[in-house]
Design a protein around this motif. Structure first.
Motif, mmCIF file in Angstrom:
data_model
loop_
_atom_site.group_PDB
_atom_site.id
_atom_site.type_symbol
_atom_site.label_atom_id
_atom_site.label_comp_id
_atom_site.label_asym_id
_atom_site.label_seq_id
_atom_site.Cartn_x
_atom_site.Cartn_y
_atom_site.Cartn_z
ATOM 1 N N VAL A 1 -7.657 -6.499 5.436
ATOM 2 C CA VAL A 1 -6.781 -5.161 5.263
ATOM 3 C C VAL A 1 -6.070 -5.484 6.708
ATOM 4 O O VAL A 1 -6.881 -5.854 7.842
ATOM 5 N N ASN B 1 -2.682 5.186 4.599
ATOM 6 C CA ASN B 1 -2.910 5.777 3.299
ATOM 7 C C ASN B 1 -4.458 5.349 3.079
ATOM 8 O O ASN B 1 -4.755 4.650 2.083
ATOM 9 N N TYR B 2 -5.115 5.835 3.878
ATOM 10 C CA TYR B 2 -6.627 5.336 4.215
ATOM 11 C C TYR B 2 -7.417 5.688 2.868
ATOM 12 O O TYR B 2 -8.174 4.795 2.575
ATOM 13 N N THR C 1 -3.638 -4.107 9.761
ATOM 14 C CA THR C 1 -3.135 -2.870 10.013
ATOM 15 C C THR C 1 -2.141 -3.012 11.569
ATOM 16 O O THR C 1 -2.456 -4.011 12.526
ATOM 17 N N MET D 1 -4.080 -7.049 2.117
ATOM 18 C CA MET D 1 -2.937 -6.167 2.205
ATOM 19 C C MET D 1 -2.238 -6.209 3.372
ATOM 20 O O MET D 1 -2.215 -5.703 4.365
ATOM 21 N N THR E 1 -6.639 3.304 -0.108
ATOM 22 C CA THR E 1 -6.901 2.064 0.361
ATOM 23 C C THR E 1 -8.418 1.909 0.258
ATOM 24 O O THR E 1 -8.790 0.666 -0.574
ATOM 25 N N SER F 1 0.714 -1.283 -0.031
ATOM 26 C CA SER F 1 -0.059 0.151 0.035
ATOM 27 C C SER F 1 0.751 1.371 0.004
ATOM 28 O O SER F 1 0.156 2.383 -0.255
ATOM 29 N N GLN F 2 2.097 1.125 0.175
ATOM 30 C CA GLN F 2 3.023 2.204 0.425
ATOM 31 C C GLN F 2 4.502 1.795 -0.208
ATOM 32 O O GLN F 2 4.901 0.572 -0.064
ATOM 33 N N PRO G 1 -1.649 0.299 5.363
ATOM 34 C CA PRO G 1 -2.808 0.573 4.359
ATOM 35 C C PRO G 1 -3.540 1.821 5.141
ATOM 36 O O PRO G 1 -4.002 2.822 4.438
ATOM 37 N N ILE H 1 -2.266 0.116 -6.572
ATOM 38 C CA ILE H 1 -2.616 -1.003 -5.652
ATOM 39 C C ILE H 1 -3.092 -2.059 -6.513
ATOM 40 O O ILE H 1 -3.014 -3.442 -6.425
ATOM 41 N N SER I 1 2.973 7.221 -0.433
ATOM 42 C CA SER I 1 1.800 6.270 -0.415
ATOM 43 C C SER I 1 1.446 5.778 -2.097
ATOM 44 O O SER I 1 1.877 6.489 -2.983
#
Ligand code: SAH
Length: 345
Positions: free
Chosen positions: A191, A165-166, A193, A156, A169, A109-110, A162, A136, A130
């Motif tokens: 996802v 980089n809301y 986190t 992810m 995402t 995601s980044q 992610p 993506i 990002s």
């Protein structure tokens, strides 16, 4: 004039843009199909559009795609790891794994990451930037195209955070699960986190139904803060409140990732603390022996230590599995290939 990143526009946005250019609506459908169903990476491929229209598109838009810089295929299990080159020369990694139920891709995601987890290779140089939704998505399209397969599951869990980089995402999640695109069921998307708490609430409110995976890695604040600096900002209690909110608002079971690091979080006491924390929660724990990254100095644990840890969780009624290691011969955990490919200053 800067060109619009066309593959980051969802169908509604693309339709509006195409209409604003005075073009008929069905063109939007054709272009969207080319990019999101057929994985086209240039306007030249769009053979049902006139040459003039293709030139017009070329003048106004750009398709950000992922070019294969390196591809490693595991000789154990056919896991494929890609190092993709982006339009500005940055690199990201993706991994495709084959399971009985289909193909799963692990996407980034980044470029890099700012979260600073002590064991992780992706974060060593910090966050460079990002990714856009198109970048993506582009990882999925590029892998499908290269392998001639249809991907059914997305996690992810590649490079980057992610939820840091809301917006992109979220755009990605909407577009990949849209029936006008690959139509991957939200249930087949995870996802992951490290615990950006406010964005967990936001994601719950979206009610997308994707699986939330929390990188926990320790059951007390002191240890977790040592391994994951994000814990100093949002400690475990706040994180779990957000997780409960996610479960209540989506009805989805949450996954916890627990990476075992020798001498840091792998004792029987750690396992019991984890049980106390998660008891009664609608959740599942994935145990993963840490992948050793030279720069971090973190040491991994052997299989029997993972099994002992799991046994304690199971005894206390906490659902736990040991993550199968795929692609062991190709350094399949993310961040390592990019690191080895860029010159360190
Ligand atoms: N930033 C997100 C997603 C990317 S990392 C997150 O933190 O969840 C994906 C997973 O790999 C996370 O659980 C992360 O903690 C884990 N991970 C990172 N480096 C690892 C390593 N060296 N060995 C094992 N797992 C690792």
């Amino acid at each position: 004039m800067t060109k619009t990143d066309i593959a980051s526009l969802n169908f509604t946005q693309l339709s509006q843009t195409i209409s604003a250019m005075g073009l008929p609506k069905f063109r939007a459908q054709q272009i969207y199909d080319w990019i999101h169903k057929k994985g086209a990476v240039s306007f030249d491929e769009m053979t049902n559009l006139s040459k003039e229209l293709r030139t017009q598109l070329y003048d106004n838009f750009v398709i950000f795609s992922c070019a294969i810089e390196k591809k490693l295929v595991s000789c154990y299990d056919n896991t494929v790891k890609y190092l993709f080159r982006l339009h500005d020369g940055e690199f990201i990694e993706s991994v495709v794994m084959q399971y009985k139920y289909g193909y799963t891709i692990c996407v980034s995601s980044q470029v890099g990451c700012n979260m600073g987890c002590a064991f992780c290779a992706s974060t060593i140089g910090g966050r460079v930037r990002s990714l856009s939704a198109s970048e993506i998505l582009g990882q999925v399209y590029a892998a499908q195209r290269d392998l001639g397969i249809r991907i059914s599951h997305v996690v992810m869990m590649g490079m980057g955070e992610p939820l840091d980089n809301y917006e992109q995402t979220l755009q990605f999640l909407h577009m990949i699960s849209d029936e006008k695109g690959l139509n991957i069921s939200a249930r087949n998307i995870s996802v992951s986190t490290c615990g950006i708490v406010p964005r967990i609430y936001d994601l719950a409110d979206e009610r997308l139904g994707v699986t939330l995976s929390i990188s926990l890695h320790a059951a007390d604040d002191e240890r977790r803060s040592r391994l994951m600096p994000v814990n100093k900002r949002w400690p475990i209690r706040q994180l779990l409140q957000a997780v409960h909110y996610y479960i209540d608002h989506t009805g989805r079971r949450v996954s916890f990732e627990y990476t075992l690091v020798r001498g840091e979080n792998d004792s029987a006491e750690d396992a019991r603390r984890l049980c106390a924390l998660l008891k009664g929660m609608l959740c599942h724990v994935n145990l993963i022996p840490v992948n050793e990254v030279r720069e971090t100095g973190m040491k991994t644990v052997d299989q029997s230590a993972v099994r002992d840890f799991q046994a304690i969780l199971l005894k206390h009624g906490v659902n736990a599995t040991i993550r199968r290691t795929l692609g062991a011969d190709i350094n399949a955990s993310c961040g390592q290939l990019r690191k080895s490919n860029i010159k360190t200053p």
